[in-house]
Structures are given as C-alpha cells and as structure tokens.
Design a protein around this motif. Structure first.
Motif: not given
Length: 320
Positions: A124-130
C-alpha cells in the motif's frame, strides 16, 4: 519456430505476472468483508441522521478503508458496491482516486479522498487528501495532497508530453445552498509526490487576453446544470458558456448555461482555450433552450449530470 516459442514464453510469463498481481484467496475474502462494512458506512455518510451521525460514519469509514487497502494487491479490487464513493482511474492505471462528500445540515459540503498508487509488489502506497477549499484565500494556486481543493472527481484524462505524465482531473463540488461548482485541474507527480494544479489552462489565443490559470473553476446556480468534461470525439475539453440570469455576473449563484459552448484544446503541453465551438448549435433566429433544472432529490454524488444529459433523457422519454 524459435520465434513462436519465444512469443509463447513471453505470453506465459505475462499471464503468470498478471495472475500474481491479483489478491490471493485470503486477501480477497478480507476485502469482500471490508467492502460490506464500507458499503453501509458510505450509505450512512450520504443519508445518515443529522450531522453527528454522518460525521461518525465518515470517521469510521476512513480507517476501515485504509485497513482494507493494506491487503496485498488491493489495487485490483474494484470496490464497485460503494455507490456514493467515486473511484476514478487514468488510462495507464498507475493510480486511482477515491473521493466522497459529507453534507452538513446547513447545506455546505466537505470532501474526503485518497490516492492509491499501483505498486509493483502490491504493497500500500496511499496519499490522503485533506480538503482545504474553504480556507484557500487564493484558489488559483498549486497545492499538494495536504492542501487539496476538495471535490468529487468524475473523470481523468491522461496525456503524455516530453517524458512527463499529465492527468487532468474533472470534479464536482455541491458547494453550498446557493451554488455548485465544477473543476478541472492538472495532477502531476514530482519526486513521487502528487501535485495539484499548475499553469496548464491558457487563454493566450483569446481576443481579450487573460492570465493562465492553475485551476479552472466554474461556479453556477444551484438549481442549474452544466457540463465540463473531456469530449473524445472532439478531442478537447468542452464546457457550457455561462451568463447571469439577472445581469449580475459577479454573483456566481446567478450563472446558468446559455447552451453555447467553449473549450480547451491540448496544445504543446497545455490546455489552450477555444472561445466558441459548435457555432451552428443554435439555429439562427431561435433562442437558446432553457436548461433542465437539477432535481436535488435525485442528485448523484458520483456522476453529476450536465444540461445535455437531462435534455437527452427528456428527449428519450418523449420518443417512447
């Protein structure tokens, strides 16, 4: 003969690699279980009781999604039962974007999302968006995933130019009780990190020059409906030309489509504005058709419709 054998070996290897990139039986079973939980939570985010109920569902949805995505090769699992969560892929499938909206009782919205990268080893490589759109003093700016212009993405158009990949994102923001928005912006990756926006929307060919925009935003009347999307047949972005129904263009909530169209054509690594297209769309001497109003009760959080969609639906009904 040797050539045929080599081709057979390559095809076999490709088949093995493709098979190896799928979740195994245990991971798939885990993903199905998580999807069931996420499906109920997503329904509660969309239609739960009160602000507290919807917020609690959203707070539970985020860590549950992360746990699900930690399964090996979860990128291959479609999560297609999540009807109120938009999941968009570019043509090269190097990543996918999850986005969803949380509606407050006062009619305002907040958006959530994440970019999942398609990693070779299935990790898993995940970029959360804020979502920072409510706090941006200048919306025409370049941002990262921690300062994201929140919206629901409904399409991605992928372009390659000078050894760089460019992903044009098309999004919808239900915004507030008076207006809604559609957004087009560029997503690129720099040193493996997502970058939103950039000087890619040029107006240099216009009769009246305007500055290049880092992000193209259309705000318009809540009850109206407009289009902003890539048109494959025309090979360009096409969007409605907006006018104020009260002759107050500075008041965005008065803007509606006049059924004329503008566009952007991909030229030398930028989207170049085209002031007018489909010049013969409205016959001489006839007024523009009135856009069909948006029925808020039937709104789609993952597939916002344009005026053309509503007109085509109505036309279909009339011919039955």
């Amino acid at each position: 003969m040797v050539k045929k054998i080599l081709i057979s070996i390559l095809l076999l290897c490709a088949g093995i690699a493709a098979h190896a990139q799928q979740p195994d039986a245990a991971s798939k079973a885990s993903l199905v279980k998580y999807q069931d939980t996420l499906q109920q939570l997503s329904k509660d985010i969309f239609a739960g009781r009160g602000d507290d109920g919807r917020q609690q569902a959203c707070d539970a949805f985020i860590p549950t999604l992360v746990k699900a995505l930690k399964n090996k090769y979860s990128f291959k699992f479609p999560f297609d039962s999540l009807k109120t969560v938009s999941i968009q892929y570019p043509k090269d499938s190097t990543f996918r974007i999850f986005t969803w909206a949380l509606e407050h009782e006062n009619g305002f919205y907040r958006h959530f999302g994440a970019i999942q990268m398609n990693t070779p080893d299935g990790s898993l490589k995940l970029f959360p968006l804020f979502d920072a759109s409510d706090y941006m003093a200048n919306t025409d700016t370049i941002t990262d995933n921690k300062y994201w212009y929140g919206c629901l993405y409904y399409n991605i158009e992928h372009r390659h130019y000078f050894n760089q990949e460019y992903y044009t994102l098309f999004g919808w923001d239900a915004n507030n009780p008076r207006s809604q928005k559609k957004i087009a912006e560029m997503l690129t990756f720099k040193n493996g990190q997502p970058v939103f926006g950039g000087p890619f929307f040029s107006f240099s060919a216009d009769s009246v020059k305007k500055p290049t925009r880092n992000r193209f935003i259309m705000e318009y009347k809540k009850e109206s409906s407009i289009s902003l999307n890539y048109n494959k047949d025309a090979d360009m972005i096409i969007f409605d030309h907006l006018i104020s129904e009260s002759n107050e263009p500075e008041k965005k909530h008065t803007l509606v489509s006049d059924m004329d169209y503008e566009g952007f054509k991909w030229t030398a690594g930028k989207w170049l504005h085209v002031e007018k297209i489909f010049n013969d769309a409205i016959p001489l001497g006839k007024g523009a058709p009135v856009p069909q109003p948006l029925d808020v009760k039937k709104k789609s959080m993952t597939n916002p419709k344009s005026a053309e969609d509503y007109i085509n639906e109505q036309s279909g009904k009339n011919h039955k």
